[in-house]
Each structure stands twice: as structure tokens, then as C-alpha cells.
Design a protein around this motif. Structure first.
Motif, PDB file in Angstrom:
ATOM      1  N   GLN A   1       0.622  -1.228  -0.020  1.00 53.16           N
ATOM      2  CA  GLN A   1      -0.011  -0.049  -0.015  1.00 53.16           C
ATOM      3  C   GLN A   1       0.863   1.155  -0.179  1.00 53.16           C
ATOM      4  O   GLN A   1       0.352   2.272  -0.356  1.00 53.16           O
ATOM      5  CB  GLN A   1      -0.943  -0.078   1.302  1.00 53.16           C
ATOM      6  CG  GLN A   1      -2.011  -1.109   1.112  1.00 53.16           C
ATOM      7  CD  GLN A   1      -3.210  -0.795   2.194  1.00 53.16           C
ATOM      8  OE1 GLN A   1      -2.712   0.031   3.004  1.00 53.16           O
ATOM      9  NE2 GLN A   1      -3.835  -1.845   2.157  1.00 53.16           N
ATOM     10  N   PHE A   2       1.961   1.231   0.566  1.00 47.89           N
ATOM     11  CA  PHE A   2       2.923   2.374   0.696  1.00 47.89           C
ATOM     12  C   PHE A   2       4.437   1.986   0.624  1.00 47.89           C
ATOM     13  O   PHE A   2       4.750   0.782   0.647  1.00 47.89           O
ATOM     14  CB  PHE A   2       2.519   3.385   1.799  1.00 47.89           C
ATOM     15  CG  PHE A   2       2.997   2.816   3.173  1.00 47.89           C
ATOM     16  CD1 PHE A   2       4.182   2.683   3.845  1.00 47.89           C
ATOM     17  CD2 PHE A   2       1.986   1.818   3.659  1.00 47.89           C
ATOM     18  CE1 PHE A   2       4.464   1.779   4.825  1.00 47.89           C
ATOM     19  CE2 PHE A   2       2.331   1.189   4.814  1.00 47.89           C
ATOM     20  CZ  PHE A   2       3.742   1.431   5.472  1.00 47.89           C
TER      21      PHE A   2
ATOM     22  N   LYS B   1       6.870   8.906   3.764  1.00 48.08           N
ATOM     23  CA  LYS B   1       5.810   7.658   3.383  1.00 48.08           C
ATOM     24  C   LYS B   1       4.956   8.250   2.074  1.00 48.08           C
ATOM     25  O   LYS B   1       4.527   9.110   1.929  1.00 48.08           O
ATOM     26  CB  LYS B   1       5.055   7.564   4.339  1.00 48.08           C
ATOM     27  CG  LYS B   1       3.867   6.332   4.300  1.00 48.08           C
ATOM     28  CD  LYS B   1       3.105   6.198   5.495  1.00 48.08           C
ATOM     29  CE  LYS B   1       2.004   4.946   5.156  1.00 48.08           C
ATOM     30  NZ  LYS B   1       1.223   4.876   6.504  1.00 48.08           N
ATOM     31  N   TYR B   2       4.959   7.215   1.205  1.00 49.95           N
ATOM     32  CA  TYR B   2       4.589   7.441  -0.314  1.00 49.95           C
ATOM     33  C   TYR B   2       3.251   6.302  -0.328  1.00 49.95           C
ATOM     34  O   TYR B   2       3.790   5.388  -0.244  1.00 49.95           O
ATOM     35  CB  TYR B   2       5.338   7.358  -1.468  1.00 49.95           C
ATOM     36  CG  TYR B   2       6.539   8.700  -1.414  1.00 49.95           C
ATOM     37  CD1 TYR B   2       5.978   9.817  -1.960  1.00 49.95           C
ATOM     38  CD2 TYR B   2       7.622   8.530  -0.422  1.00 49.95           C
ATOM     39  CE1 TYR B   2       7.044  10.781  -1.940  1.00 49.95           C
ATOM     40  CE2 TYR B   2       8.638   9.425  -0.592  1.00 49.95           C
ATOM     41  CZ  TYR B   2       8.382  10.584  -1.107  1.00 49.95           C
ATOM     42  OH  TYR B   2       9.073  11.893  -1.198  1.00 49.95           O
ATOM     43  N   THR B   3       2.296   6.902  -0.757  1.00 48.35           N
ATOM     44  CA  THR B   3       1.211   5.846  -1.001  1.00 48.35           C
ATOM     45  C   THR B   3       1.339   5.412  -2.353  1.00 48.35           C
ATOM     46  O   THR B   3       1.436   6.178  -3.410  1.00 48.35           O
ATOM     47  CB  THR B   3      -0.105   6.524  -0.692  1.00 48.35           C
ATOM     48  OG1 THR B   3      -0.382   7.244   0.557  1.00 48.35           O
ATOM     49  CG2 THR B   3      -1.212   5.564  -1.089  1.00 48.35           C
TER      50      THR B   3
ATOM     51  N   GLU C   1       0.679  13.892  -2.834  1.00 48.88           N
ATOM     52  CA  GLU C   1      -0.240  13.425  -2.485  1.00 48.88           C
ATOM     53  C   GLU C   1      -1.424  14.355  -1.784  1.00 48.88           C
ATOM     54  O   GLU C   1      -2.490  14.080  -2.078  1.00 48.88           O
ATOM     55  CB  GLU C   1       0.243  12.551  -1.080  1.00 48.88           C
ATOM     56  CG  GLU C   1       0.551  11.311  -1.583  1.00 48.88           C
ATOM     57  CD  GLU C   1       0.782  10.117  -0.560  1.00 48.88           C
ATOM     58  OE1 GLU C   1      -0.076  10.100   0.243  1.00 48.88           O
ATOM     59  OE2 GLU C   1       1.801   9.309  -0.597  1.00 48.88           O
TER      60      GLU C   1
ATOM     61  N   ARG D   1      -0.396   9.771  -6.509  1.00 46.02           N
ATOM     62  CA  ARG D   1       0.273   8.507  -5.972  1.00 46.02           C
ATOM     63  C   ARG D   1       1.367   8.184  -6.642  1.00 46.02           C
ATOM     64  O   ARG D   1       1.750   8.699  -7.855  1.00 46.02           O
ATOM     65  CB  ARG D   1      -0.908   7.522  -6.405  1.00 46.02           C
ATOM     66  CG  ARG D   1      -2.114   7.527  -5.381  1.00 46.02           C
ATOM     67  CD  ARG D   1      -1.981   7.332  -4.073  1.00 46.02           C
ATOM     68  NE  ARG D   1      -2.944   7.367  -3.263  1.00 46.02           N
ATOM     69  CZ  ARG D   1      -3.493   8.291  -2.401  1.00 46.02           C
ATOM     70  NH1 ARG D   1      -2.834   9.417  -2.479  1.00 46.02           N
ATOM     71  NH2 ARG D   1      -4.551   8.150  -1.570  1.00 46.02           N
TER      72      ARG D   1
END
Length: 213
Positions: A153-154, A162-164, A201, A206
Motif C-alpha cells: 500500500q505504501f 511515506k508515499y502511497t 499526495e 500517487r
């Protein structure tokens, strides 16, 4: 409606600014005359919704947003791949371009065109017309990744942010100047990973493409 809607969506996706979202809110995201997609409120969590992202909204008797039509807010309507060849000619009166790109393992060509779009080889966003022809290609922005979560998911960048990941994130293995479609499970260990995103984001972006080397 002449009413305007803007504001930040809270982390639980229950409000947009001062407006509460109904529990069964129905949301569509649109782009030009392409077929809209339904999205869920959770997709908007943390986003900053601007007036130009909103076509229409309606309130129920409790004053909650019951229906919301967005204008290319998420970017999820577009396709994502990688540009493999660039041909651009600017010779005075003669201007032309042609771009070869890979989408889902298939090589396709955008052009020839009597315009230059100043694109580079690498991951791209593919915007389509409603008749399934390509409108434009756009380069994506990159971020080196340190790890990917077990559920996919990330990702964590080398900058510790943190990157989705997009639900349909595209994964390529890049070897010997060749891109091969792969999967998160195949490249989760032993590879250097770079994530490519369409926008921040907070604007609905995304990580759309991951390149493993």
C-alpha cells in the motif's frame, strides 16, 4: 449549482473543510468526456480540494454532502507507462515529434505530431480521449525508495517520507536498456527501486510506476 466547495479532507475522510460527508456519499471523478470512475471517500483523505477540482456537489436534508462530482482530482482515470523512445525535430519551419511508449507490456506510438512536447525517456502519464486515442503524454517525477510495505500500500523513500502507491501501480524491471513488466512481489528484495508519481499526495497524487534495477 453556483455554490463553491473547497477545503482539506480530514484523515478519516469524513469532512471537506466545513462540510461533512454523508456516510453513503457518492463520488465520481471525471476527465473531459471520458467515462467517469466511482471513488470512495477514503481516496480523498488528506487531500486539499480546490474549487477547480469540483464540478458539482449536493447536500442531503442534514446538510451533509451526499453527491460529489470531481474534475480530474485524483489522476486515477489516466493510464501510466514508460516512454522508451523520443523523436523531436525542431528545424525552423519543420517541427515534429513522435514518442514510443510501453503500456502494460505493449509498445505503442504517440505521434507523429506537428508539435514538440519536450518529453524525456522514462515513466509517463497517458491521458486519453473518450475515443481511446492518446491526448497527451506527461513525464512523472521520481523518488528513490528504500522499502515497500508488505501489503503493497505504501513505500518509504530514501528521504524517510511515506508515499502511497496507486492501487494499480505499474512495476517494470529495467535491464540492458529494456523495460519488462514485473510485480511488487518479484522486486521487493535485491533491487534498487525508484518510484514515479504524478503529483503530490495533498493534490491527489500517487506513485504510479516503480522501476526496479
Amino acid at each position: 449549482t453556483n455554490s463553491k466547495l473547497s477545503g482539506k479532507v480530514d484523515s478519516k475522510a469524513t469532512r471537506i473543510g466545513d462540510h461533512k460527508l454523508a456516510a453513503e456519499v457518492q463520488i465520481l471523478d471525471t476527465y473531459e468526456s471520458c467515462t467517469p470512475i466511482r471513488i470512495y471517500a477514503s481516496r480523498l483523505a488528506g487531500m486539499e480540494i480546490t474549487q477547480n477540482m469540483v464540478y458539482f456537489y449536493a447536500l442531503n436534508p442534514q446538510g451533509e454532502i451526499s453527491h460529489l462530482i470531481l474534475k480530474n482530482a485524483t489522476g486515477d482515470l489516466h493510464q501510466y507507462g514508460v516512454i522508451t523512445q523520443v523523436m523531436e525535430v525542431d528545424a525552423g519551419m519543420q517541427v515534429s515529434s513522435s514518442y514510443t511508449y510501453d503500456y502494460n507490456g505493449m509498445q505503442q506510438v504517440f505521434g507523429p505530431s506537428s508539435a514538440i512536447y519536450h518529453l524525456n525517456k522514462g515513466p509517463c502519464q497517458i491521458k486519453m480521449h473518450s475515443d481511446a486515442t492518446v491526448e497527451r503524454l506527461y513525464n512523472l517525477s521520481s523518488q528513490r525508495l528504500e522499502s515497500i510495505s508488505g501489503d503493497g500500500q505504501f513505500a518509504i523513500g530514501t528521504n524517510q517520507r511515506k508515499y502511497t502507491l496507486a492501487q494499480n501501480v505499474v512495476v517494470y524491471l529495467y535491464q540492458d536498456d529494456h523495460y519488462q513488466i514485473s510485480s511488487l512481489s518479484r522486486v521487493s528484495e535485491g533491487y534498487t527501486l525508484t518510484g514515479w508519481y504524478d503529483k503530490e499526495e495533498a493534490q491527489g497524487g500517487r506513485i504510479r510506476v516503480i522501476i526496479a534495477q
